[in-house]
Scaffold this motif. Structure first.
Motif, PDB file in Angstrom:
ATOM      1  N   LYS A   2       0.816  -1.200   0.000  1.00  0.00           N
ATOM      2  CA  LYS A   2       0.000   0.000   0.000  1.00  0.00           C
ATOM      3  C   LYS A   2       0.852   1.254   0.000  1.00  0.00           C
ATOM      4  N   ASP A   5       2.504   1.817  -3.339  1.00  0.00           N
ATOM      5  CA  ASP A   5       1.469   2.212  -4.291  1.00  0.00           C
ATOM      6  C   ASP A   5       1.166   3.699  -4.172  1.00  0.00           C
ATOM      7  N   LYS A 121       3.396  -7.840  -7.048  1.00  0.00           N
ATOM      8  CA  LYS A 121       2.326  -7.001  -6.492  1.00  0.00           C
ATOM      9  C   LYS A 121       2.322  -5.623  -7.131  1.00  0.00           C
ATOM     10  N   THR A 125      -0.747  -3.875  -9.290  1.00  0.00           N
ATOM     11  CA  THR A 125      -1.314  -2.589  -8.864  1.00  0.00           C
ATOM     12  C   THR A 125      -1.200  -1.546  -9.961  1.00  0.00           C
ATOM     13  N   GLN A 128      -3.668  -2.123 -12.764  1.00  0.00           N
ATOM     14  CA  GLN A 128      -5.018  -1.802 -12.311  1.00  0.00           C
ATOM     15  C   GLN A 128      -5.231  -0.294 -12.256  1.00  0.00           C
ATOM     16  N   GLN A 129      -4.212   0.443 -11.803  1.00  0.00           N
ATOM     17  CA  GLN A 129      -4.324   1.902 -11.739  1.00  0.00           C
ATOM     18  C   GLN A 129      -4.550   2.495 -13.121  1.00  0.00           C
TER      19      GLN A 129
END
Length: 209
Positions: A2, A5, A121, A125, A128-129
């Motif tokens: 997180k 990200d 990971k 991410t 997806q962003q």
């Protein structure tokens, strides 16, 4: 992932902000493509890397002088073509270099490392962003580069913008409690050239003991 990200999201936001702040219009990417068509057969990957290591690159497409750049508060330094860029931002955590004429940007982001890096990971991410922003992405490759002192994780992908396609080369490395994220982006026609240049730069990377 997180925290990482969030840092990547900040980096992308800062990149967009810098484009808005530029006083001179950036040469359209399609014009850059005409001026520098991709000619992979003219690129000797190893010669470019050697030139970067030696501090001077004399290529038919580009000539660059390199000097040592100390990156933020990380204790990391590498060969960098300072004269080719304008420093657009220099803070405790961000260092941004632009060359508007050739549509190329270098962004360094240093932050406190709170987790172990995972390319799997991060890739999930990132894709997806971009999907959430309805921006098509072509993931080209990812892996590990060897510097003088440590391994550097990297990835390379392209995405579409209003006037063409841009490449994004991201490198991730950790020293002590700090994580360093490096983002190089520019017109896709110069992707192969700058990938080789960045590999040469990474090969010169040194970390203070």
């Amino acid at each position: 992932m997180k925290y990482l990200d969030e840092e990547i999201a900040k980096l992308e936001k800062e990149q967009r902000r810098q484009k808005l702040l530029q006083e001179q219009p950036v040469k359209p990417i399609n014009e850059e493509a005409k001026a520098y068509p991709r000619q992979e057969e003219t690129l000797n990957h190893e010669e470019i890397i050697i030139g970067v290591k030696n501090g001077f690159l004399d290529h038919e497409i580009i000539q660059l002088n390199f000097e040592r750049l100390n990156i933020l508060n990380t204790g990391i330094s590498l060969n960098f073509p300072k004269d080719y860029f304008i420093c657009a931002l220099d803070t405790e955590e961000h260092l941004v270099f632009n060359n508007n004429d050739h549509a190329i940007n270098f962004i360094f982001n240093s932050f406190e490392a709170k987790e172990t890096f995972s390319m799997t990971k991060m890739k999930t991410t990132m894709i997806q962003q971009y999907k959430d922003m309805e921006i098509p992405v072509n993931w080209i490759e990812d892996g590990v580069m060897n510097s003088r002192q440590q391994e550097v994780n990297y990835c390379l992908f392209t995405n579409y913008v209003a006037n063409g396609v841009v490449f994004n080369f991201l490198a991730f490395l950790r020293t002590g409690s700090r994580q360093l994220l490096i983002n190089i982006n520019g017109t896709d026609q110069r992707r192969d050239l700058w990938k080789a240049i960045v590999e040469g730069m990474i090969a010169t990377l040194e970390v203070e003991s």
